[in-house]
Every structure is written in C-alpha cells, then in structure tokens.
Design a protein around this motif. Structure first.
Motif, mmCIF file in Angstrom:
data_model
loop_
_atom_site.group_PDB
_atom_site.id
_atom_site.type_symbol
_atom_site.label_atom_id
_atom_site.label_comp_id
_atom_site.label_asym_id
_atom_site.label_seq_id
_atom_site.Cartn_x
_atom_site.Cartn_y
_atom_site.Cartn_z
ATOM 1 N N ASP A 1 1.830 2.280 -0.292
ATOM 2 C CA ASP A 1 1.040 1.265 0.399
ATOM 3 C C ASP A 1 -0.440 1.623 0.271
ATOM 4 O O ASP A 1 -0.869 2.682 0.738
ATOM 5 N N HIS B 1 -4.628 0.642 0.539
ATOM 6 C CA HIS B 1 -5.742 -0.148 1.061
ATOM 7 C C HIS B 1 -7.041 0.520 0.606
ATOM 8 O O HIS B 1 -7.190 1.734 0.738
ATOM 9 N N ARG C 1 2.070 -1.422 -3.343
ATOM 10 C CA ARG C 1 1.640 -2.618 -2.619
ATOM 11 C C ARG C 1 0.120 -2.558 -2.479
ATOM 12 O O ARG C 1 -0.436 -1.563 -2.023
ATOM 13 N N ASN D 1 -3.370 -4.818 -1.090
ATOM 14 C CA ASN D 1 -3.834 -5.915 -0.242
ATOM 15 C C ASN D 1 -5.066 -6.524 -0.914
ATOM 16 O O ASN D 1 -6.109 -5.874 -0.989
ATOM 17 N N TYR E 1 -8.704 -4.515 -1.566
ATOM 18 C CA TYR E 1 -8.537 -3.655 -2.744
ATOM 19 C C TYR E 1 -9.857 -3.511 -3.504
ATOM 20 O O TYR E 1 -10.191 -2.431 -3.993
ATOM 21 N N GLY F 1 0.140 -8.266 -1.519
ATOM 22 C CA GLY F 1 0.459 -8.597 -0.127
ATOM 23 C C GLY F 1 -0.761 -9.014 0.662
ATOM 24 O O GLY F 1 -1.532 -8.170 1.125
ATOM 25 N N THR F 2 -0.934 -10.328 0.840
ATOM 26 C CA THR F 2 -2.047 -10.838 1.640
ATOM 27 C C THR F 2 -1.732 -10.667 3.121
ATOM 28 O O THR F 2 -0.628 -10.942 3.560
ATOM 29 N N ASN F 3 -2.727 -10.226 3.875
ATOM 30 C CA ASN F 3 -2.623 -10.185 5.329
ATOM 31 C C ASN F 3 -3.664 -11.117 5.924
ATOM 32 O O ASN F 3 -4.846 -11.051 5.570
ATOM 33 N N SER G 1 -6.942 -9.578 7.241
ATOM 34 C CA SER G 1 -7.829 -8.782 6.391
ATOM 35 C C SER G 1 -8.276 -9.556 5.153
ATOM 36 O O SER G 1 -8.456 -8.981 4.085
ATOM 37 N N THR H 1 3.440 -9.454 10.548
ATOM 38 C CA THR H 1 2.778 -8.172 10.721
ATOM 39 C C THR H 1 2.403 -7.941 12.181
ATOM 40 O O THR H 1 2.143 -8.887 12.929
ATOM 41 N N GLU I 1 -6.797 -6.746 10.860
ATOM 42 C CA GLU I 1 -5.393 -7.035 11.084
ATOM 43 C C GLU I 1 -5.102 -7.585 12.472
ATOM 44 O O GLU I 1 -4.062 -8.186 12.706
#
Length: 667
Positions: free
Chosen positions: A109, A111, A128, A130, A134, A178-180, A183, A256, A611
């Motif tokens: 994971d 970031h 993964r 983001n 990124y 993976g879009t949040n 963020s 999330t 987040e």
C-alpha cells in the motif's frame, strides 16, 4: 398491461447502464487480473482481503498477523509501505511467510512515495497506489487551470508514474489504482470539484497512462467514508469505462474508514452490498477499526449471499426505458406528505410488536421509550421508534405522545380509539373498502412487488392518505423493491413507502448486514420513507432493541436520518501512531451523545485531513503520541500530547457551540 406487474423472465437491454442488469442478478464480466497464484475477476470467486496493522518494520509481528489473517480466510494481504525502508522489508516478510508454507499474494500500500512503489513492485504480487497523492502534494488550494496548463500537469504525472507502470509490466505485478474520496488532489478538486466525477477522473488519468503502455493487469477502486458517494462513484466508473471503450477492469469494493462494531458493519454493507446486488465487485475489504482478522467474516457474509442468488431469485420484470432517477447523484423520490411520512419528513422507524403483546410500560424500553413513574412521564432517547405495529393485539395502555400504533384492519375496525391508532390493510381489503371505512389521515396498505395490480396503482393515484408497506419474499429483494419504486415513479404515484424486510433464520451479524444491504441499497437511491424489520415469535427484548438500533443505523449510514454521533475511523495499519482502537473507544465514550456530529479519528497524516472527507472534527496522529486537531479540513492545534488530546477535542467542539453535557444513561 397485465393484472399483476413486475414479474417476467425476460430481460431488456438499456443503453449505457452501470450494471449488467438492474432486475436479474448477473456478475459484471471483467478481464482477469493475475495476482500471484490467486487470479481476480469475474471468472473467479469474489476475493477477500484485509490489511495488517503491525508496523511493517516489525517482521515477526507482521508475519504472525498475516498468518492469522490468512487462516481466517484472507486471500490477499495488504501491507503499508510508506517509505523505502518498509518497502525493502516486504521482502523479509514475504520470505518468512513462504518458508512457513503461506503463499498468499501480498499487496504493498503506497502513498506519496513513488520510489517505494517501484521497489515494492519488484517484491510483492500487487501494489496499490492512490492517484490523489502519488504524484501530488495536497495544499488545499484552488487552482485555475487552462486546458494547456492542465495538460502540462498530466504530462508531469505521466513522467512520475511511467517507471512504476513499466516495472509492474516487467515483473508481472498487478496494480490497484485506488481513488479515495477524501484525498483527491488539489488539481482534481479545482477542475471537477469534490464529486464522484472527480473521483472517477482521478483514476482514469492514471489508467490512460497504463493503457498507453499496454499494461492491463489493473484493479480499480472508488472508496469513500460516505456510502452514498462511494456507490455513485463506482457506478459512474463502470459507465465511463464502457463509454471510453476501455477494458472492463475488476473492482475492489470498500467503504473507507467505516468505523467499528455495528455502525462500521452497517456502513460497509450499505456501500458494498448495494454494489454486489447489481453484480459489481470482484474483491472486497471491510475497513473496521478492529483486528484485521475480524474483518474477514464480515466480507465473507456479504459475498456468500450471492453464491446461489441467480438460482434462487424469482424473475423480475425488466426495465424497458431509461431510469426515472439519476443513479450517480442522490435525489430523494418526490412523495406527498401523509401525516409525518413522505414530503420533507425524515424516514420513519416502525418497530414490530405483532408477536409480542405490549402489556407493560417496560416493553417499550427496547425501542427507546422510557416510562418514569415519578413524575408519571415518558421520556424518549435519540433512537426512539416512531410507530409500533401491534398486529392483532393492541397495546394495553395509552402510548407516549412520541409513539403511534398500527393495527391490523380487522382489529382497528373494532378499536375504541380509531383516531390515534392507524389501520394496516392488505391490497384486497383496501380495494374493497370504501373511503369512509379508512382512517381520515393515515392508512397503511401492505403490498408486494410480485402481486401489485394495476387497479391498486390506479386507486393510489387518487389517494392522499395512504402509506404503502412494501415487502417481498424474493431472494433478490432489493432489486425487486427498487423495480416497484421505478414503476411508481413512472406512473406518477407519489404515495410514501415503508421498506419492510425480515430475516427469520439469520444470525445477529447476518441480519445486520442483510438489512443494511437491502434497506441501504434503496435509501441511497432516494427510495424509502420508513423502515421496519419484522420480528419473530421467539424474539426477545434484546432482539427488538437490536432491530431498532439497526434500523436507525442504516438510516444514518445512508445519510437520510442523522440521530447519533458518527465516527469516521480508519482501520489501524503499520502507519498508525497511537492505539487506534483504544483511542476510538475513549473518544466515543466522551462524545457519543453529540447527535449529528461527525468525528474523524485517523492514525496518521496519510489518513488525516484528506481521508476524513466530510468530518466536522478530526483527531489525527502526526508523530509518536502527538496529535493534530482539525475543524473540518483545517488544522487548529498541532502537536497536542496524546494524553490531553481528547480534552482539547472536546474544548474545540465546545468553542463551536456544539457541545452538550451528557445526561444520565437510560436503563
């Protein structure tokens, strides 16, 4: 039109639809993604995954936790790699797991740190990234872009991202883009706003770079702590992929920062279950503020419900025209106001006492109504039900003012107080009864999508005093009830509808997840003016209390009725800078009486101001035992010692005039 509606084995094609079918359960067809020896996509079972909470530099601790997760049924294990040193240590974790006979694919994971991603992609089976952080640093700034300046930004992103794409392609490593919601980059927010559209575009910008390189071993996700936003974003993503002629990539589903306990499970099921109902989703993670192995059974319960769905579901008449509602933007169905149902009223909660006679005041404690002998008054808490359905056995005493009674029609006809009690009729009883034989303000009619007739629909067009109770025995319940709502909208019928479901043989946990899926999937589309979980003859007062709590929890998770404090808390991971579970419990203990306040509890700055998305206040780890406190997404206090941070959080809430002193708990 036939006498009975909404049942047909046929299926019709609707252009540009976000799901394979809205009436027949059918898994969306995707490309296969290779993740080690556990492939992912529609030709394979929906996969379960979770994420470690141990510091990634703690190799023995990480290995032991991975094993507990795998033994619980985890098919992919995600481990945070916030910097190069953690990425390097993934190799030690992987080697030890393989030596001990565990070959489960590992996911790094990432970031903020492309160099960590590039290293991890050479070690583990999947990375993964983001797209919101990124290649960008978030400064919460609005930037006015021209088309040329925006294109230049995309060129900059391409340069940063291409090395990872090429490494993944060379090593056969899978990638999740993976879009949040919380963020999104300043660039995306400036051009598209804080919207599902922006979430989708954030992923597509990175996906287009991958496709330019002929790299397709990709999974996509659109996570949010708001189930409404999460559902809309996934639907829009599927639609956009089809419109742009891109490959149908598998989807990783998750809400999330869902939280803990019942609330976390309900919020997860509202989002994940809604999408699974329509055949979307190829891997699932439930983000609970609990040990990661406890997430796995929840995932399995959500997934296993669809193993035999196609074989057991009754046919539903297909849609033959465009949807009458926008599935990508919330809008509540327009209804007429009947008593306190419909119109601008919040959805109502009805408690089922039809199997349990209401003979004593204490019978109502389970649904939030408390009788105080001195001074002979009733009191109601925030989860006080609005109505009780007593069926054939009326309550034995006068109910409190905040609670109304629904009786079966035959009983109501003999009632001494027909004004303060309300009748529930079958479809046949309603069609045969004259207007004078009904309640002048509020009459309930029980209907089923499988049997509703055109004469009934014609009668409802003329009636201003009816509320429908919609219930189905179809295994594919949520789409069956949704089809009923679509028919009502298409025929211009604006009567309110209460959603009714029962799960007689489900365990406590299963009932919570099933109800959250079936009710929540309708509520996030704006369908439903009330909810009722049906009881059983062997249900106890504790069962009724749980049903009531679940009903209110679902309405809150769907953002249709806010009755309690909401906690947006991330699952702990290797980045967490304090004991997240203990801290969450401490904050909840001090603040759970603050109705409607949303508090974000984030273990590190990665899951910090971004987040938390729409939280009112934030409690964010920024260093070992150091906390930053936020109002919305603005930092108010930095480097607060952890031992006084909860007190300072309460003081911040007090400064805003939102603090209330807690009252003594009801018994």
């Amino acid at each position: 039109m036939p006498d009975t509606l909404l049942t047909s084995p046929a299926e019709a094609l609707i252009p540009a639809l976000y799901a394979p079918s809205l009436t027949e359960y059918s898994r969306r067809k995707t490309v296969t993604v290779s993740v080690g020896d556990v492939p992912l996509g529609s030709d394979y079972p929906i996969r379960v995954q979770s994420m470690t909470t141990v510091d990634t530099m703690d190799t023995p601790g990480s290995v032991e936790q991975c094993i507990r997760m795998i033994d619980a049924g985890c098919e992919y294990v995600r481990i945070t790699a916030p910097s190069v040193k953690e990425a390097q240590n993934l190799e030690n974790i992987r080697k030890e797991l393989r030596l001990r006979g565990y070959n489960t694919p590992l996911v790094a994971d990432i970031h903020f740190t492309p160099n960590a991603a590039e290293l991890a992609a050479r070690i583990v089976e999947k990375v993964r990234i983001n797209p919101g952080n990124y290649a960008d640093r978030k400064r919460f700034e609005h930037i006015d872009y021209t088309d040329a300046s925006y294109a230049a930004e995309l060129g900059r992103i391409r340069e940063k991202f291409l090395p990872l794409v090429r490494i993944c392609k060379e090593y056969g490593t899978a990638m999740r883009i993976g879009t949040n919601h919380g963020s999104l980059s300043d660039r995306i927010l400036s051009r598209y706003g804080d919207t599902p559209v922006g979430m989708v575009e954030s992923a597509l910008e990175f996906l287009r770079i991958c496709e330019d390189e002929n790299y397709y071993n990709i999974v996509l996700s659109m996570k949010s702590s708001n189930p409404q936003v999460m559902v809309q974003a996934y639907r829009l993503l599927v639609q956009r992929l089809a419109e742009e002629g891109m490959k149908p990539y598998p989807l990783h589903l998750g809400v999330t920062e869902a939280g803990e306990a019942e609330d976390g499970r309900i919020k997860s099921a509202v989002g994940i279950g809604t999408l699974l109902e329509d055949g979307l989703g190829d891997t699932v993670r439930v983000s609970l503020t609990e040990e990661p192995e406890f997430e796995v059974p929840v995932c399995k319960t959500l997934i296993d419900r669809y193993t035999h769905r196609s074989a057991t579901a009754q046919p539903i008449e297909p849609l033959t025209s465009a949807l009458p509602h926008n599935p990508f933007q919330y809008s509540r169905r327009t209804t007429q106001e009947v008593a306190n149902f419909g119109g601008s009223n919040v959805p109502r909660v009805i408690a089922d006492f039809s199997h349990h006679p209401v003979t004593e005041h204490d019978d109502l404690k389970s649904i939030g109504h408390f009788y105080l002998p001195v001074p002979d008054k009733w009191r109601m808490n925030d989860l006080g039900a609005d109505y009780i359905y007593t069926g054939a056995t009326p309550a034995a005493f006068m109910l409190p003012n905040g609670l109304k009674e629904i009786q079966d029609y035959a009983v109501w006809q003999q009632s001494a107080d027909q004004q303060n009690c309300f009748p529930l009729l079958t479809e046949a009883e309603y069609l045969n009864a004259g207007k004078d034989a009904l309640h002048p303000r509020l009459t309930f009619v029980r209907i089923s999508p499988e049997t509703v007739s055109q004469p009934l629909l014609d009668a409802l067009k003329q009636d201003q005093q009816v509320v429908l109770m919609g219930q189905t025995a179809n295994t594919h319940a949520m789409p069956a009830l949704r089809r009923l709502f679509i028919e009502l909208v298409n025929q211009g019928i604006t009567v309110p509808v209460v959603l009714v479901r029962g799960f007689a043989h489900a365990s406590d946990d299963d009932l919570t997840l099933y109800a959250a899926t079936d009710f929540g999937g309708l509520l996030v589309d704006g369908f439903g003016d009330g909810v009722m979980l049906t009881s059983t003859a062997d249900a106890t007062a504790d069962d009724r209390k749980r049903y009531n709590s679940v009903d209110f929890g679902i309405l809150q998770a769907a953002r249709t009725r806010i009755t309690k404090t909401e906690y947006i808390s991330c699952p702990s991971c290797g980045r967490t800078l304090f004991d997240l579970q203990e801290t969450t419990a401490k904050i909840r203990q001090r603040t759970d009486h603050l109705k409607g306040v949303k508090i974000g509890i984030m273990g590190c700055i990665v899951n910090g101001p971004g987040e938390m998305a729409d939280a009112d206040y934030g409690y964010v780890g920024i260093g070992r035992d150091k906390i930053a406190l936020y109002r919305g997404q603005q930092v108010i206090k930095k480097s607060v010692p952890a031992d006084r941070a909860v007190d300072d959080l309460i003081e911040l809430i007090r400064e805003d005039g939102r603090w209330l002193e807690p009252v003594a708990a009801e018994v």
